[in-house]
Write an enzyme that holds these catalytic residues in place. Structure first.
Site: not given
Ligand code: CAA
Length: 699
Positions: A105, A125
């Protein structure tokens, strides 16, 4: 300025570099830093353009999920993105790694977007029980059209840079360093006098059949609400001016933020990552893992071998005869061609695996070199002991000897070898190359580095690995056996298998328990019942024999065409098997039971109470270390709906005192079955939740 954003000048370009490891989540400090960075760039003499770029693994992984549930602090993300878009300067995003959710976004709020070929973008999301909440539902359809935007946001899938460029989300894909690429691209835009290009000012896309899309997406979500809500947010943006669409999106987002589904999904997100995080393994190095052996090439053994091969391990598979070995090789080849079709491996890798990396043998001596061997032979202790005796004889010192048993005592298996410290249970779920769950069953004498190697294997195979202690059925099958029993009791008392399946499918399970039994094969449950009867059933326990009669008539479920359902018109067109209800009625009459009606609500309540009670016993006895271990087991191995977080998260949300009161009522009818878990009573007495135990374990 926040230390999360570094400000630098490159000629006429101000570069805002995001530094919030590990994945540049848009925390409050990052949002504030971006705001201040925009202010500074606009006040900085001579700056004509701003480039936003991430340092480390990603552009932005989205909103900071750890801030969810807390009072949001200004600047809020949608306001920040509007501010970026409204800047008089030209604003460019240079993307690498992932740009997800709020991260994409932010990019959509910029005037131009460039990405490296390996970049992936998405609006995931819905996987958190939400919709995009910072303009994604408004800006993306203006670039891609409504249908493409809805497909991406309702599936939450990650889109590769090339595809995103074709969709209109990315303006240019270029290999190289994201920062330098961004600077060069921005400079070329300035040189060409490219205009600011706010997406919010672009034409609104064409409308679609909104209600039709809403209904079909709702049905696909099996009760999950957020994907269908994306439709309403996009619709608002097409039917109203941008600002009104944005306000509608925000309202839906904030409403969803308050839902149990959002809480369940976020619990699943963090638990999935916490499940392999065991303090006892913190400084333990796994043993070497390159070559594994698999004993038995049936569906399970072939699935395990496939999973190992796909994760880059060398595999030697042992079968009893050359013919059985050939059949196993064919099964594995079939699994691999599926992986080839889905694009998981190339033709070259496929051919190489079958010719060089997989070896099928009929002699135990061929296993002398393996680092780890998993047996997947017939589920009987004497057979397992014979296999382990052979393995003990031929395997090299330090090799890990694993059993894929789903019920049997791993301590007893370990004791039958001269090296119990090297023995472990690795319980896969069928089909093993598809199902994500791996139960790592730790016996009394299993060495810590053997446990660590189990987790390492799970990681390489992209499994969700859960540590389990030894008991009949470990975590998953033990709990399954209890909630299945609760379902059988409801059948005796008047519910039909079809009412039970329907109620639980409406609750969100992919399949009800009787449809699952048909899929797995009714002969499996029959064998377990026979074993338990042979061991001696407690006379106080309710028992029934209608399911055995179904098996005696040769109905084993899908594989024989009939079980609880009749599959003669195909697996999907399941219709009740007319032979079933008469058998049940006969049983009720024999036991003198007058059947009564069950509502769907009561079915779910009793079924879940049984599941939660056994789960609490499993945690209380230390078979599962934390409630989240149970939740992840049920989610990844038993089709529990992700948006409910798992049985113990569901229980926390439903309220433990109310559930305890229900169980006490059920206990009056059947004190033998409804023995309440001491841990459950303790939590209620102390006013605590299961999640409090998760938090205490993490502290
Ligand atoms: N916020 C906070 N922490 C996050 C995060 C986020 N969005 N995404 C990942 N992390 C953290 C994980 O919890 C993990 O923490 P730990 O090492 O303490 O366990 C660390 O970052 C690494 O993450 P992964 O182990 O998952 O690493 P990966 O390389 O396998 O994957 C990733 C990385 C693809 C970013 C995956 O973590 C992921 O899919 N994250 C979520 C992404 C997501 O859903 N974003 C949308 C958020 S909602 C939003 O944005 C709402 C809006 O419109 C306002």
């Amino acid at each position: 300025m926040s230390d999360k954003i570094a400000y630098s000048r490159h000629g006429d370009i101000a570069v805002l570099t995001v530094q919030n490891p590990p994945v540049n989540a848009l925390s409050h400090a990052v949002r504030q830093g971006l705001w201040d960075g925009m202010d500074r760039a606009e006040a900085d003499d001579g700056v004509k353009a701003v480039l936003i770029v991430g340092e480390g693994r990603a552009f932005f992984a989205g909103a900071d999920i750890k801030e969810f549930g807390k009072t949001p602090k200004e600047p809020h993300l949608p306001v920040l993105i509007n501010r970026i878009e409204a800047s008089p300067l030209l604003v460019v995003a240079s993307m690498h790694g992932v740009s997800l959710g709020g991260g994409l976004e932010v990019a959509l709020g910029c005037h131009y977007r460039i990405a490296v070929p390996s970049a992936r973008v998405g609006l995931p999301e819905v996987h958190l029980g939400l919709i995009p909440g910072a303009g994604g539902t408004q800006r993306m359809p203006r670039l891609t059209g409504v249908e493409a935007a809805l497909e991406v946001m309702t599936t939450g899938r990650q889109v590769k840079a090339d595809e995103a460029a074709k969709m209109g989300l990315i303006d240019e894909v270029r290999d190289g360093d994201p920062k330098q690429n961004g600077i060069d691209y921005t400079q070329s835009l300035l040189d060409a006098d490219a205009p600011r290009r706010p997406v919010s000012e672009m034409d609104t896309p064409a409308a679609i059949d909104w209600d039709g899309a809403y209904e079909s997406i709702l049905a696909r979500g099996r009760g999950q609400i957020s994907p269908a809500q994306c439709v309403r947010a996009v619709q608002a943006g097409v039917e109203h001016p941008f600002a009104e669409g944005l306000a509608a999106e925000r309202k839906i987002f904030m409403d969803l933020m308050q839902t149990d589904q959002r809480e369940g999904m976020i619990h699943a997100f963090f638990s999935e990552r916490a499940v392999g995080n065991l303090p006892e393994l913190k400084d333990v190095e796994p043993r070497a893992l390159q070559h594994i052996g698999v004993i038995g090439g049936g569906t399970m053994g072939a699935g395990i071998a496939t999973s190992a091969l796909l994760s880059g391990l060398q595999v030697t598979l042992l079968e009893m005869t050359a013919d059985a070995g050939e059949a196993a090789r064919k099964r594995i080849a079939g699994n691999l061609s599926g992986a080839l079709k889905r694009g998981k491996i190339s033709q070259d890798q496929h051919d190489k695996i079958l010719t060089n990396i997989l070896t099928v043998v009929t002699n135990y001596d061929a296993l002398s070199d393996v680092d780890l061997v998993i047996e997947a032979v017939f589920e009987e202790m004497s057979v397992k002991k014979t296999v382990f005796g052979e393995l003990d004889r031929v395997c090299k010192k330090g090799a890990i000897l694993a059993s894929n048993t789903s019920y049997l005592d791993v301590n007893e298996i370990a004791a039958s070898t001269s090296r119990p410290e090297d023995v472990i249970g690795l319980h896969f779920f069928s089909p093993a190359h598809v199902m994500k769950l791996l139960e790592i069953v730790v016996a009394d004498k299993t060495a810590a580095d053997v446990v660590a190697t189990g987790f390492e294997l799970g990681k390489r195979m992209s499994k969700i690995s859960v540590r389990a202690g030894v008991c009949d059925g470990f975590i998953g099958n033990r709990i399954l056996s209890t909630y299945r029993t609760a379902a059988d009791h409801m059948i005796l008392d008047g519910a039909s298998p079809y009412e039970i399946d329907k109620a639980l499918e409406e609750f969100g399970f992919a399949m009800g328990p009787f449809a699952v039994a048909d899929l797995a094969g009714l002969d499996i449950g029959w064998a377990v019942r026979k074993r338990k009867r042979a061991e001696g059933i407690d006379p106080a326990a309710r028992d029934s024999s209608y399911a055995d009669k179904l098996c005696e008539e040769g109905h084993f479920g899908q594989k024989t065409g009939k079980g609880y359902y009749d599959y003669s018109a195909g697996a999907k067109a399941r219709v009740p098997n007319p032979d079933v209800m008469p058998l049940i009625e006969e049983e009720r009459a024999k036991q003198g039971i007058t059947p009564r009606d069950f509502t769907s609500e009561e079915i779910v309540r009793r079924y879940m109470a049984a599941m939660v009670n056994e789960s609490a016993k499993v945690v209380g006895e230390g078979i599962a270390r934390r409630p989240l271990d149970v939740d992840m087991t049920l989610l990844f191995g038993y089709g529990f709906p992700r948006y409910r977080g798992g049985p113990l998260k569901w229980a926390d949300i439903a309220g433990l005192p109310g559930l305890l009161a229900d169980m006490k009522e059920y206990q009056k009818e059947d004190p033998h079955f409804w023995q309440i878990a001491p841990l459950f009573e303790e939590l209620v007495a102390e006013g605590k939740t299961f999640d409090d135990l998760n938090k205490a374990a993490a502290a």
